[in-house]
Design a protein around this motif. Structure first.
Motif, short mmCIF file in Angstrom:
data_model
loop_
_atom_site.label_atom_id
_atom_site.label_comp_id
_atom_site.label_asym_id
_atom_site.label_seq_id
_atom_site.Cartn_x
_atom_site.Cartn_y
_atom_site.Cartn_z
N ILE A 38 13.67 -4.09 -11.07
CA ILE A 38 13.55 -5.54 -11.11
C ILE A 38 12.41 -5.96 -10.20
O ILE A 38 12.03 -5.23 -9.29
CB ILE A 38 14.87 -6.24 -10.69
CG1 ILE A 38 15.41 -5.67 -9.38
CG2 ILE A 38 15.91 -6.12 -11.77
CD1 ILE A 38 16.70 -6.29 -8.92
N ASN A 39 11.86 -7.11 -10.44
CA ASN A 39 10.65 -7.54 -9.74
C ASN A 39 11.00 -8.14 -8.38
O ASN A 39 11.02 -9.35 -8.20
CB ASN A 39 9.87 -8.55 -10.60
CG ASN A 39 8.52 -8.88 -9.99
OD1 ASN A 39 7.98 -8.11 -9.20
ND2 ASN A 39 7.97 -10.01 -10.38
N ASN A 73 15.72 -0.53 -6.15
CA ASN A 73 14.83 -1.65 -5.85
C ASN A 73 14.89 -2.11 -4.40
O ASN A 73 14.21 -3.07 -4.03
CB ASN A 73 15.19 -2.83 -6.76
CG ASN A 73 14.99 -2.52 -8.23
OD1 ASN A 73 13.88 -2.56 -8.74
ND2 ASN A 73 16.07 -2.18 -8.92
N PHE A 74 15.71 -1.44 -3.57
CA PHE A 74 15.94 -1.94 -2.22
C PHE A 74 15.68 -0.86 -1.17
O PHE A 74 15.82 0.34 -1.44
CB PHE A 74 17.38 -2.44 -2.09
CG PHE A 74 17.72 -3.53 -3.07
CD1 PHE A 74 17.38 -4.85 -2.81
CD2 PHE A 74 18.32 -3.23 -4.28
CE1 PHE A 74 17.67 -5.85 -3.72
CE2 PHE A 74 18.61 -4.22 -5.21
CZ PHE A 74 18.28 -5.54 -4.93
N SER A 75 15.31 -1.31 0.02
CA SER A 75 15.06 -0.37 1.12
C SER A 75 16.31 -0.14 1.95
O SER A 75 16.45 0.91 2.59
CB SER A 75 13.94 -0.89 2.03
OG SER A 75 14.27 -2.18 2.54
N LEU A 76 17.26 -1.10 1.91
CA LEU A 76 18.44 -0.98 2.77
C LEU A 76 19.58 -1.84 2.22
O LEU A 76 19.34 -2.93 1.71
CB LEU A 76 18.11 -1.44 4.20
CG LEU A 76 19.18 -1.22 5.27
CD1 LEU A 76 19.25 0.25 5.66
CD2 LEU A 76 18.90 -2.07 6.51
N ALA A 77 20.79 -1.32 2.33
CA ALA A 77 21.98 -2.09 2.00
C ALA A 77 22.70 -2.49 3.29
O ALA A 77 22.61 -1.78 4.31
CB ALA A 77 22.92 -1.28 1.12
N ILE A 78 23.42 -3.60 3.25
CA ILE A 78 24.21 -4.01 4.41
C ILE A 78 25.64 -4.28 3.98
O ILE A 78 25.91 -4.62 2.83
CB ILE A 78 23.62 -5.26 5.13
CG1 ILE A 78 23.57 -6.47 4.18
CG2 ILE A 78 22.24 -4.96 5.68
CD1 ILE A 78 23.18 -7.76 4.88
#
Length: 345
Positions: free
Chosen positions: A173-174, A245-250
């Motif tokens: 996703i963009n 699509n993400f660098s980190l989850a919380i």
């Protein structure tokens, strides 16, 4: 008695988006792969994840509209009485099936699978005549509570930590590589802290989660609307496919038994920062201490997030930890061992 000859029924209210429902789906799938006779009973409807039920399962629908209907209670008991093991997920569902058994005098063996994290009180649904004989808890804390507070025989309590079956699907996703959070909107999930954190960091946060029609949920949706950094996606049933699509989850929840979503992050090699609560933290905080934080303080989280984004644990390490502690093979073997002990007791 050989377990291959034992008929097993898994019971849940409906298959909505949630941790207990995901365990229900994965566990019934894995048990079918062990060539066991496993059917399912849905009490009040299908739910958003209904299509994910394995088609090898026989499916019964109670279609209950009124929980006080005597006709439906007797029908529920009649369905359960066809099986030698009735494995029930979630407290409100257990209370309903137990009531059906009590008023109908039907004989069938119930195993109650507790996914709840509330141990401050003893609910009416688990007390007195409703006290479970066989109890599965998803955390050691629940097991200790069941023995000390519910007074369940220690030899009839079983620890079955949550697992997931990883998905290999991916969708781009963009978005810039930033933060993601998977959580339904409820007070215990502490969503307002996550929003404050994104605003302080000036980092984009995408939340995957459903919002019930409550005052709390509406307040959270208002906070999200007012933030230039936070968006929410509702009714997404396959969130794992977006994790690349993400660098980190919380994960900012006040209290947890699992939580299941941390296993999803691990299985895809996605670094995360989580409040140190629940069974996953108990198992992994010595292996990846940088991924857990004890206090809910915005400045402490800000520092740790910046550290993790700059120097994350490797995806391969996270995947190895997932396979080490939460592999499907050992999980289903543990469940089969529980069934064998119950039917031979």
């Amino acid at each position: 008695m050989k377990l291959s000859k034992v008929s097993i029924l898994h019971v849940i209210d409906r298959v909505e988006v949630g941790g207990a429902e995901k365990v229900f789906l994965d566990l019934t799938y894995l048990l079918l792969n062990e060539n066991l006779k496993v059917d399912v009973l849905l009490i009040s409807g299908k739910g958003a994840l209904f299509k994910q039920i394995d088609t090898r399962n026989g499916i019964s629908f109670l279609n209950r509209k009124n929980k006080f209907s005597l006709f439906k209670l007797f029908e529920c008991a009649a369905i359960c009485a066809r099986y030698q093991i009735v494995h029930i997920h979630m407290r409100h569902t257990y209370a309903y099936v137990k009531l059906a058994q009590l008023i109908s005098f039907k004989k069938f063996t119930i195993i109650f699978h507790d996914h709840n994290n509330k141990i401050d009180t003893i609910p009416f649904s688990l007390n007195g005549l409703f006290k479970p004989i066989f109890y599965i808890g998803v955390s050691q804390q629940l097991i200790e509570w069941a023995v000390s507070k519910l007074k369940i025989d220690k030899n009839k309590t079983f620890l079955l930590r949550n697992i997931i079956i990883p998905s290999n699907n991916s969708v781009e996703i963009n978005l810039g590589k930033d933060l993601v959070m998977v959580s339904n909107i409820s007070p215990v999930k502490n969503i307002e802290f996550a929003i404050e954190l994104a605003n302080t960091l000036k980092r984009n946060l995408l939340i995957f989660g459903n919002a019930p029609e409550t005052k709390y949920a509406q307040n959270i949706l208002n906070l999200i609307e007012d933030s230039p950094y936070v968006e929410i996606v509702k009714k997404e049933t396959e969130v794992q496919r977006f994790f690349g699509n993400f660098s980190l989850a919380i994960h900012t929840s006040f209290s947890e038994t699992g939580p299941l979503v941390l296993l999803e992050y691990l299985s895809r090699g996605l670094p995360f920062l989580a409040h140190e609560t629940g069974e996953v933290a108990n198992l992994l905080r010595k292996e990846i201490p940088e991924c857990f934080i004890h206090k809910l303080d915005v400045n402490s989280w800000k520092v740790r997030i910046e550290m993790l984004v700059a120097n994350p644990p490797s995806p391969d390490k996270l995947k190895r930890l997932f396979n080490k502690y939460f592999g499907a093979k050992q999980y289903v073997q543990q469940c089969v061992a529980i069934y064998e002990q119950v039917v031979n007791s």
